[in-house]
Design an enzyme around this catalytic site. Structure first.
Site, mmCIF file in Angstrom:
data_model
loop_
_atom_site.group_PDB
_atom_site.id
_atom_site.type_symbol
_atom_site.label_atom_id
_atom_site.label_comp_id
_atom_site.label_asym_id
_atom_site.label_seq_id
_atom_site.Cartn_x
_atom_site.Cartn_y
_atom_site.Cartn_z
ATOM 1 C CG ASN A 1 -1.717 1.211 1.437
ATOM 2 O OD1 ASN A 1 -1.824 2.034 0.527
ATOM 3 N ND2 ASN A 1 -2.309 1.365 2.612
ATOM 4 C CE LYS B 1 -0.215 3.287 4.743
ATOM 5 N NZ LYS B 1 -0.154 3.389 6.183
ATOM 6 C CG HIS C 1 -5.889 1.834 5.208
ATOM 7 N ND1 HIS C 1 -5.487 2.811 6.082
ATOM 8 C CD2 HIS C 1 -4.835 0.987 5.071
ATOM 9 C CE1 HIS C 1 -4.233 2.563 6.447
ATOM 10 N NE2 HIS C 1 -3.820 1.465 5.850
ATOM 11 C CD GLU D 1 -3.050 5.504 6.690
ATOM 12 O OE1 GLU D 1 -3.027 5.585 5.451
ATOM 13 O OE2 GLU D 1 -2.125 4.978 7.363
ATOM 14 C CD GLU E 1 -3.582 -2.556 7.354
ATOM 15 O OE1 GLU E 1 -2.455 -2.704 6.891
ATOM 16 O OE2 GLU E 1 -4.286 -1.566 7.080
ATOM 17 N N GLY F 1 2.353 2.343 10.806
ATOM 18 C CA GLY F 1 3.293 3.458 10.651
ATOM 19 C C GLY F 1 3.978 3.862 11.945
ATOM 20 C CB SER G 1 5.142 -1.562 12.147
ATOM 21 O OG SER G 1 4.745 -0.217 12.315
HETATM 22 P P1 PGA Z 1 2.748 0.348 7.650
HETATM 23 O O1 PGA Z 1 1.295 0.528 7.011
HETATM 24 O O2 PGA Z 1 3.311 -0.934 7.100
HETATM 25 O O3 PGA Z 1 3.527 1.560 7.216
HETATM 26 O O4 PGA Z 1 2.576 0.276 9.128
HETATM 27 C C1 PGA Z 1 0.446 -0.565 6.792
HETATM 28 C C2 PGA Z 1 -0.849 -0.091 6.211
HETATM 29 O O5 PGA Z 1 -1.315 0.992 6.565
HETATM 30 O O6 PGA Z 1 -1.460 -0.789 5.376
#
Ligand code: PGA
Length: 261
Positions: A9, A11, A106, A108, A178, A184, A224
């Site tokens: 992803n 983003k 997601h 976000e 997640e 992140g 992460s």
């Molecule tokens: P990250 O994000 O690996 O940077 O923690 C995962 C995601 O949001 O799908």
């Protein structure tokens, strides 16, 4: 048998040149791997799915359209097929471009754009109707985990967002667990934490649908996940791969994750 999947992803990151370099570097690595028949630690090749920003989808599909074992998807999809929705992109458009997947829900999108489970259910319906496979993201926030509500939170997200589908429709869905506190932050869930939630999700699918539906569902871990911890996470019996954010932006790191099965 359910599919092993590693998804990236991206983003809202990377300029066009960087994005295309990343894609070409990964294509070379995947080509080489296929040529030599050399797979990951366990000898398995997962499916790879890229989730670039919308504006690069078409370019990514020029590289990976009909490339076996590689899918390309959107990070979001609108819940209507067409109409007066300035700035939005529909499942019908994605499909007409040749995309196969879309992330739905997601954290976000849930947090920054107020997307709730009801809206996400509508997105899933439109996606499936147009041949786009949704990757439905679920996961608890830190206070919910700290107050021991994480199993219930994920259960509610699944029930409201997904469990109204029939079993045939469910076959075209992927789930990504997640935990929001891990996204992140560098604070990855432990392999045990990931495993127990994935097992919980699989049990819920079994109770709602069937043992077969539960067995066939790919459940990805995200938050992460990186080149160092992927192998341990993917070694868990109910973890079928990863949804990778930050570590999907560097070809070496992402490729090491692909090879972590
Ligand atoms: P990250 O994000 O690996 O940077 O923690 C995962 C995601 O949001 O799908």
């Amino acid at each position: 048998m359910r599919k092993k999947i590693v998804a990236g992803n991206w983003k809202m990151n990377l300029g066009l040149d960087e994005a295309m370099n990343l894609a070409s570097e990964l294509k070379v690595k995947i080509d080489n791997q296929l040529d030599t028949g050399e797979a990951g630690v366990g000898g398995e090749l997962p499916e790879v799915i890229f989730f670039p920003p919308y504006v690069y989808l078409s370019r990514m599909l020029d590289i990976f359209h009909n490339y076996e074992g590689v899918g390309v998807g959107a990070q979001n999809v609108h819940h209507n097929e067409h109409g007066a929705h300035t700035g939005e992109v529909s499942a019908l458009m994605l499909r007409s471009l040749g995309a196969n997947y879309s992330l739905v829900g997601h954290s976000e999108r849930r947090q920054q754009f107020g997307e709730d489970d009801e809206l996400l259910a509508a997105k899933i319906a439109t996606a499936l109707k147009n041949g786009i496979k949704p990757v439905y993201c679920c996961g608890e926030q830190l206070p919910e985990r700290e107050s021991d509500k994480h199993f219930q939170v994920v259960e509610d997200q699944l029930k409201r967002g997904l469990f109204w589908l029939d079993e045939t429709q469910l076959k075209n869905v992927i789930i990504a667990y997640e935990p929001v506190w891990a996204i992140g932050t560098g604070r990855t869930a432990t392999p045990d934490q990931a495993q127990e939630m994935h097992a919980h999700i699989r049990k819920l699918i079994m109770e709602k649908y069937s043992a077969e539906a539960a067995e066939n569902m790919s459940i990805l871990y995200g938050g992460s996940c990186n080149a160092k911890n992927a192998a341990e996470l993917f070694a868990q019996p109910d973890v079928d791969g990863g949804l990778i954010g930050g570590a999907s932006l560097k070809s070496d790191d992402f490729f090491r994750i692909i090879q972590s099965f």
